[in-house]
Design a protein around this motif. Structure first.
Motif, short mmCIF file in Angstrom:
data_model
loop_
_atom_site.label_atom_id
_atom_site.label_comp_id
_atom_site.label_asym_id
_atom_site.label_seq_id
_atom_site.Cartn_x
_atom_site.Cartn_y
_atom_site.Cartn_z
N LEU A 159 -4.17 3.39 -8.59
CA LEU A 159 -5.42 2.79 -8.10
C LEU A 159 -6.62 3.31 -8.87
CD1 LEU A 159 -4.96 3.15 -4.23
CD2 LEU A 159 -4.90 1.01 -5.52
N LEU A 160 -7.59 2.43 -9.09
CA LEU A 160 -8.89 2.84 -9.59
C LEU A 160 -9.87 2.76 -8.42
CD1 LEU A 160 -9.13 0.98 -13.02
CD2 LEU A 160 -8.79 3.43 -12.64
N VAL A 161 -10.71 3.79 -8.29
CA VAL A 161 -11.69 3.85 -7.21
C VAL A 161 -13.07 3.58 -7.78
CG1 VAL A 161 -12.70 5.28 -5.39
CG2 VAL A 161 -10.28 5.57 -6.01
N SER A 162 -13.77 2.62 -7.19
CA SER A 162 -15.13 2.32 -7.61
C SER A 162 -16.04 2.32 -6.39
CB SER A 162 -15.18 0.95 -8.31
OG SER A 162 -16.46 0.74 -8.89
N ILE A 163 -17.33 2.43 -6.62
CA ILE A 163 -18.31 2.39 -5.53
C ILE A 163 -19.47 1.50 -5.92
CG2 ILE A 163 -17.75 4.70 -4.66
CD1 ILE A 163 -20.34 5.69 -6.03
N ASP A 172 -12.96 12.42 -3.50
CA ASP A 172 -11.87 13.29 -3.98
C ASP A 172 -11.22 14.04 -2.82
OD1 ASP A 172 -11.34 13.04 -6.70
OD2 ASP A 172 -13.02 14.32 -7.28
N ALA A 173 -12.05 14.63 -1.97
CA ALA A 173 -11.54 15.43 -0.84
C ALA A 173 -10.74 14.55 0.11
CB ALA A 173 -12.69 16.12 -0.12
N GLU A 174 -11.24 13.35 0.41
CA GLU A 174 -10.56 12.45 1.34
C GLU A 174 -9.25 11.93 0.75
OE1 GLU A 174 -11.18 11.60 4.53
OE2 GLU A 174 -12.80 13.05 4.52
N MET A 175 -9.27 11.58 -0.52
CA MET A 175 -8.04 11.08 -1.16
C MET A 175 -6.98 12.18 -1.20
SD MET A 175 -8.52 7.85 -1.85
CE MET A 175 -7.52 7.21 -3.18
N VAL A 220 -2.95 11.90 -5.56
CA VAL A 220 -3.11 12.84 -6.68
C VAL A 220 -3.92 12.14 -7.76
CG1 VAL A 220 -1.89 14.15 -8.46
CG2 VAL A 220 -0.89 13.93 -6.17
N LYS A 221 -4.89 12.85 -8.32
CA LYS A 221 -5.68 12.30 -9.42
C LYS A 221 -4.80 12.25 -10.66
CE LYS A 221 -10.62 12.56 -10.14
NZ LYS A 221 -11.78 13.43 -10.10
N SER A 222 -4.91 11.16 -11.42
CA SER A 222 -4.01 10.98 -12.55
C SER A 222 -4.71 10.23 -13.68
CB SER A 222 -2.77 10.18 -12.10
OG SER A 222 -1.98 9.78 -13.19
N PHE A 265 0.81 -1.22 0.00
CA PHE A 265 0.00 0.00 0.00
C PHE A 265 0.84 1.27 0.00
CE2 PHE A 265 -2.87 -3.29 1.43
CZ PHE A 265 -4.03 -3.01 0.71
N ASN A 266 2.10 1.15 0.36
CA ASN A 266 2.98 2.33 0.36
C ASN A 266 3.34 2.79 -1.05
OD1 ASN A 266 3.21 2.54 3.24
ND2 ASN A 266 4.51 0.72 3.18
N THR A 267 3.10 1.94 -2.05
CA THR A 267 3.46 2.31 -3.43
C THR A 267 2.34 3.06 -4.15
OG1 THR A 267 2.68 0.20 -4.35
CG2 THR A 267 4.98 0.30 -3.61
N TYR A 268 1.16 3.09 -3.58
CA TYR A 268 0.03 3.74 -4.25
C TYR A 268 0.02 5.23 -3.94
CZ TYR A 268 -1.59 -1.11 -4.55
OH TYR A 268 -1.69 -2.46 -4.78
N LYS A 269 0.14 6.03 -4.99
CA LYS A 269 0.20 7.49 -4.83
C LYS A 269 -0.84 8.23 -5.67
CE LYS A 269 3.95 6.95 -2.33
NZ LYS A 269 3.85 7.02 -0.88
N THR A 270 -1.32 7.60 -6.72
CA THR A 270 -2.24 8.28 -7.64
C THR A 270 -3.51 7.44 -7.81
OG1 THR A 270 -1.21 7.23 -9.57
CG2 THR A 270 -0.37 9.40 -8.91
N TYR A 271 -4.57 8.09 -8.25
CA TYR A 271 -5.85 7.39 -8.42
C TYR A 271 -6.69 8.03 -9.51
CZ TYR A 271 -8.54 11.19 -6.31
OH TYR A 271 -9.14 12.40 -6.08
N ALA A 272 -7.67 7.29 -9.95
CA ALA A 272 -8.70 7.79 -10.86
C ALA A 272 -9.97 7.01 -10.55
CB ALA A 272 -8.30 7.58 -12.32
#
Length: 198
Positions: A82-86, A66-69, A75-77, A35-42
């Motif tokens: 990581l991909l975020v789903s709900i 978005d606010a919590e991440m 950073v959004k990329s 988990f330490n390698t994850y820095k960006t998300y979409a």
């Protein structure tokens, strides 16, 4: 003696009130993931499009994520780690209260669950004073919001947070948004897993 009785009921009411608005959080994760390698998300559009909620509430949830991440240093990329789903679920909860002490019973606030965003004005019977003895039954919609984090390289789910609870039944948009932010914040407080934080 009367003063003591007057203090007990408000304290009982506050206890019941706080129990109705709490968010219960469960989290699961892949213990092999770093988990330490994850820095960006979409956001994972395909998964989010399937979520059974209104577009307005979907937007509120994504804004809160978005606010919590961002607060956690992500950073959004366009090339994310990581991909975020709900996704959401809902179920009807039946509460039975025994009002043998002469109080009409606390019937809950109803509210709406995350699965019920598209059914937002579900009311439970409410609460009242007086009115006999025996059980008082009320129903409310309890919902679950799941937030999934997917490793883009492996295309595997590495973390899932689930928040369970109800939202206050309100037409006040600000209060609704505040409750959504609370739900998302409580869920993401479980990320990263404690094992990764050490």
């Amino acid at each position: 003696m009367k003063k003591i009785k007057l203090l007990v009921l408000p304290l009982l009411f506050l206890t019941l009130l706080s129990s109705c608005v709490s968010v219960r959080v469960l989290a699961d994760y892949d213990k092999e993931a770093d988990f330490n390698t994850y820095k960006t998300y979409a956001f994972y559009k395909t998964g989010i499009d399937r979520a059974q909620i209104s577009d307005l509430d979907k937007k509120r949830i994504l804004t809160a994520i978005d606010a919590e991440m961002s607060a956690r240093g992500f950073v959004k990329s366009e090339n994310p780690d990581l991909l975020v789903s709900i996704f959401t679920k809902e179920r009807e909860q039946v509460d039975v209260y025994n009002n043998n002490f002469g109080w009409g019973g606390f019937g809950g606030f109803g509210g709406f669950g995350f699965g019920g965003f598209y059914n937002p004005w579900f009311w439970g019977p409410g609460f009242g004073w007086g009115g006999g003895f025996g059980p008082n039954v009320s129903t409310r919609t309890e919902g679950s919001l799941y937030i999934d984090l997917i490793d883009t390289k492996n295309k595997e789910l590495v973390w899932q947070g689930r928040g369970v609870g109800t939202l206050n039944n309100t037409k006040n948009i600000e209060k609704k948004e505040e409750r959504i932010r609370e739900f998302v914040s409580e869920i993401l407080q479980a990320y990263p897993p404690a094992i990764a934080a050490n």
